[in-house]
Design a protein around this motif. Structure first.
Motif, PDB file in Angstrom:
ATOM      1  N   ALA A  70       0.825  -1.209   0.000  1.00  0.00           N
ATOM      2  CA  ALA A  70       0.000   0.000   0.000  1.00  0.00           C
ATOM      3  C   ALA A  70       0.859   1.259   0.000  1.00  0.00           C
ATOM      4  CB  ALA A  70      -0.935   0.002   1.201  1.00  0.00           C
ATOM      5  N   PHE A  71       2.026   1.185   0.623  1.00  0.00           N
ATOM      6  CA  PHE A  71       2.929   2.335   0.650  1.00  0.00           C
ATOM      7  C   PHE A  71       3.570   2.567  -0.721  1.00  0.00           C
ATOM      8  CE2 PHE A  71       6.963   4.451   1.607  1.00  0.00           C
ATOM      9  CZ  PHE A  71       6.489   5.535   2.329  1.00  0.00           C
ATOM     10  N   LEU A  72       3.992   1.490  -1.373  1.00  0.00           N
ATOM     11  CA  LEU A  72       4.687   1.608  -2.652  1.00  0.00           C
ATOM     12  C   LEU A  72       3.749   1.709  -3.851  1.00  0.00           C
ATOM     13  CD1 LEU A  72       7.569  -0.963  -2.099  1.00  0.00           C
ATOM     14  CD2 LEU A  72       7.654   1.527  -1.860  1.00  0.00           C
ATOM     15  N   ALA A  73       2.586   1.108  -3.753  1.00  0.00           N
ATOM     16  CA  ALA A  73       1.644   1.081  -4.878  1.00  0.00           C
ATOM     17  C   ALA A  73       0.245   1.407  -4.371  1.00  0.00           C
ATOM     18  CB  ALA A  73       1.671  -0.279  -5.556  1.00  0.00           C
ATOM     19  N   PRO A  74      -0.054   2.692  -4.133  1.00  0.00           N
ATOM     20  CA  PRO A  74      -1.356   3.065  -3.555  1.00  0.00           C
ATOM     21  C   PRO A  74      -2.557   2.591  -4.374  1.00  0.00           C
ATOM     22  CG  PRO A  74       0.125   4.947  -3.612  1.00  0.00           C
ATOM     23  CD  PRO A  74       0.799   3.847  -4.356  1.00  0.00           C
ATOM     24  N   GLN A  75      -2.377   2.354  -5.655  1.00  0.00           N
ATOM     25  CA  GLN A  75      -3.499   1.883  -6.474  1.00  0.00           C
ATOM     26  C   GLN A  75      -3.980   0.513  -5.997  1.00  0.00           C
ATOM     27  OE1 GLN A  75      -0.451   2.545  -7.549  1.00  0.00           O
ATOM     28  NE2 GLN A  75       0.330   0.901  -8.837  1.00  0.00           N
ATOM     29  N   ALA A  76      -3.164  -0.181  -5.212  1.00  0.00           N
ATOM     30  CA  ALA A  76      -3.586  -1.467  -4.651  1.00  0.00           C
ATOM     31  C   ALA A  76      -4.744  -1.291  -3.682  1.00  0.00           C
ATOM     32  CB  ALA A  76      -2.410  -2.147  -3.941  1.00  0.00           C
ATOM     33  N   ALA A  77      -4.972  -0.063  -3.232  1.00  0.00           N
ATOM     34  CA  ALA A  77      -6.066   0.203  -2.295  1.00  0.00           C
ATOM     35  C   ALA A  77      -7.424  -0.055  -2.921  1.00  0.00           C
ATOM     36  CB  ALA A  77      -5.992   1.639  -1.789  1.00  0.00           C
ATOM     37  N   ALA A  78      -7.488  -0.153  -4.226  1.00  0.00           N
ATOM     38  CA  ALA A  78      -8.756  -0.448  -4.881  1.00  0.00           C
ATOM     39  C   ALA A  78      -9.316  -1.781  -4.389  1.00  0.00           C
ATOM     40  CB  ALA A  78      -8.582  -0.473  -6.389  1.00  0.00           C
ATOM     41  N   GLY A  79      -8.447  -2.703  -3.976  1.00  0.00           N
ATOM     42  CA  GLY A  79      -8.885  -3.991  -3.467  1.00  0.00           C
ATOM     43  C   GLY A  79      -9.428  -3.941  -2.058  1.00  0.00           C
ATOM     44  N   PHE A  80      -9.326  -2.784  -1.400  1.00  0.00           N
ATOM     45  CA  PHE A  80      -9.812  -2.641  -0.032  1.00  0.00           C
ATOM     46  C   PHE A  80     -11.328  -2.747   0.012  1.00  0.00           C
ATOM     47  CE2 PHE A  80     -11.070  -0.183   3.718  1.00  0.00           C
ATOM     48  CZ  PHE A  80     -10.232  -0.726   4.683  1.00  0.00           C
ATOM     49  N   GLY A  81     -11.994  -2.245  -1.043  1.00  0.00           N
ATOM     50  CA  GLY A  81     -13.446  -2.388  -1.124  1.00  0.00           C
ATOM     51  C   GLY A  81     -14.229  -1.094  -1.078  1.00  0.00           C
ATOM     52  N   ILE A  82     -13.570   0.050  -0.938  1.00  0.00           N
ATOM     53  CA  ILE A  82     -14.289   1.321  -0.925  1.00  0.00           C
ATOM     54  C   ILE A  82     -14.482   1.771  -2.365  1.00  0.00           C
ATOM     55  CG2 ILE A  82     -14.223   3.739  -0.217  1.00  0.00           C
ATOM     56  CD1 ILE A  82     -12.504   2.862   2.163  1.00  0.00           C
ATOM     57  N   PRO A  83     -15.734   1.955  -2.786  1.00  0.00           N
ATOM     58  CA  PRO A  83     -15.986   2.336  -4.176  1.00  0.00           C
ATOM     59  C   PRO A  83     -15.478   3.749  -4.478  1.00  0.00           C
ATOM     60  CG  PRO A  83     -18.053   2.178  -2.942  1.00  0.00           C
ATOM     61  CD  PRO A  83     -16.953   1.772  -2.021  1.00  0.00           C
ATOM     62  N   GLY A  84     -15.028   3.946  -5.715  1.00  0.00           N
ATOM     63  CA  GLY A  84     -14.592   5.266  -6.160  1.00  0.00           C
ATOM     64  C   GLY A  84     -13.309   5.730  -5.495  1.00  0.00           C
ATOM     65  N   PHE A 126      -5.882  11.857  -0.651  1.00  0.00           N
ATOM     66  CA  PHE A 126      -6.311  10.489  -0.380  1.00  0.00           C
ATOM     67  C   PHE A 126      -5.106   9.566  -0.257  1.00  0.00           C
ATOM     68  CE2 PHE A 126      -8.034   6.291  -1.306  1.00  0.00           C
ATOM     69  CZ  PHE A 126      -9.081   6.250  -0.410  1.00  0.00           C
ATOM     70  N   ARG A 127      -4.086   9.809  -1.081  1.00  0.00           N
ATOM     71  CA  ARG A 127      -2.872   8.987  -1.001  1.00  0.00           C
ATOM     72  C   ARG A 127      -2.220   9.135   0.371  1.00  0.00           C
ATOM     73  NH1 ARG A 127      -0.031   8.260  -6.732  1.00  0.00           N
ATOM     74  NH2 ARG A 127       1.486   7.200  -5.429  1.00  0.00           N
ATOM     75  N   ALA A 128      -2.328  10.325   0.959  1.00  0.00           N
ATOM     76  CA  ALA A 128      -1.777  10.510   2.300  1.00  0.00           C
ATOM     77  C   ALA A 128      -2.502   9.603   3.301  1.00  0.00           C
ATOM     78  CB  ALA A 128      -1.882  11.975   2.718  1.00  0.00           C
ATOM     79  N   TRP A 129      -3.826   9.476   3.173  1.00  0.00           N
ATOM     80  CA  TRP A 129      -4.576   8.577   4.053  1.00  0.00           C
ATOM     81  C   TRP A 129      -4.204   7.122   3.808  1.00  0.00           C
ATOM     82  CZ3 TRP A 129      -6.492   9.843   8.391  1.00  0.00           C
ATOM     83  CH2 TRP A 129      -6.964  11.136   8.607  1.00  0.00           C
TER      84      TRP A 129
END
Length: 125
Positions: A24-38, A46-49
């Motif tokens: 998540a630190f190196l590839a924030p786009q991986a956060a899409a798998g977390f489940g929050i839409p949009g 948002f990247r800071a969060w």
């Protein structure tokens, strides 16, 4: 024997937390798998969060290893039990944001269940 198996399982959970934190630190786009839409991974705020989440995961994983190295299985079990709150909270966040129920229950809920089982094994060992 049970204590050793449960400690190895806790170590695998710790390694998974470290891996997810680094990813998540190196590839924030991986956060899409977390489940929050949009999830706007290109938004700097948002990247800071996401970095906050990454550090939370990394810290929890490292703390598991500290407890494996220097504490009793019983103390590790109590920590793992307390750590169950994190995936439960993540599950609630996904559900409240109208994210996919499959991700909420299948990823976050299942993670909470596994951590709970490991914590119980450590506490009864």
């Amino acid at each position: 024997m049970l204590s050793n198996v449960a400690t190895v399982l806790a170590g695998l959970i710790g390694a998974g937390c470290v891996f997810i934190g680094v990813l998540a630190f190196l590839a924030p786009q991986a956060a899409a798998g977390f489940g929050i839409p949009g999830t706007p991974t290109e938004d700097r705020g948002f990247r800071a969060w996401l970095t906050v989440k990454a550090m939370r995961d990394l810290g929890c994983g490292l703390f598991v290893f500290v407890l494996i190295a220097g504490a009793t299985a019983h103390l590790l079990g109590w920590f793992m039990l307390a750590m169950t709150v994190i995936p439960v909270g993540d599950m609630v966040i996904v559900l409240r944001s109208k994210g996919p129920r499959a991700t909420a229950y299948g990823v976050h809920g299942a993670t909470a269940a596994v951590i709970l089982v490991v914590s119980v094994l450590l506490l009864i060992a």
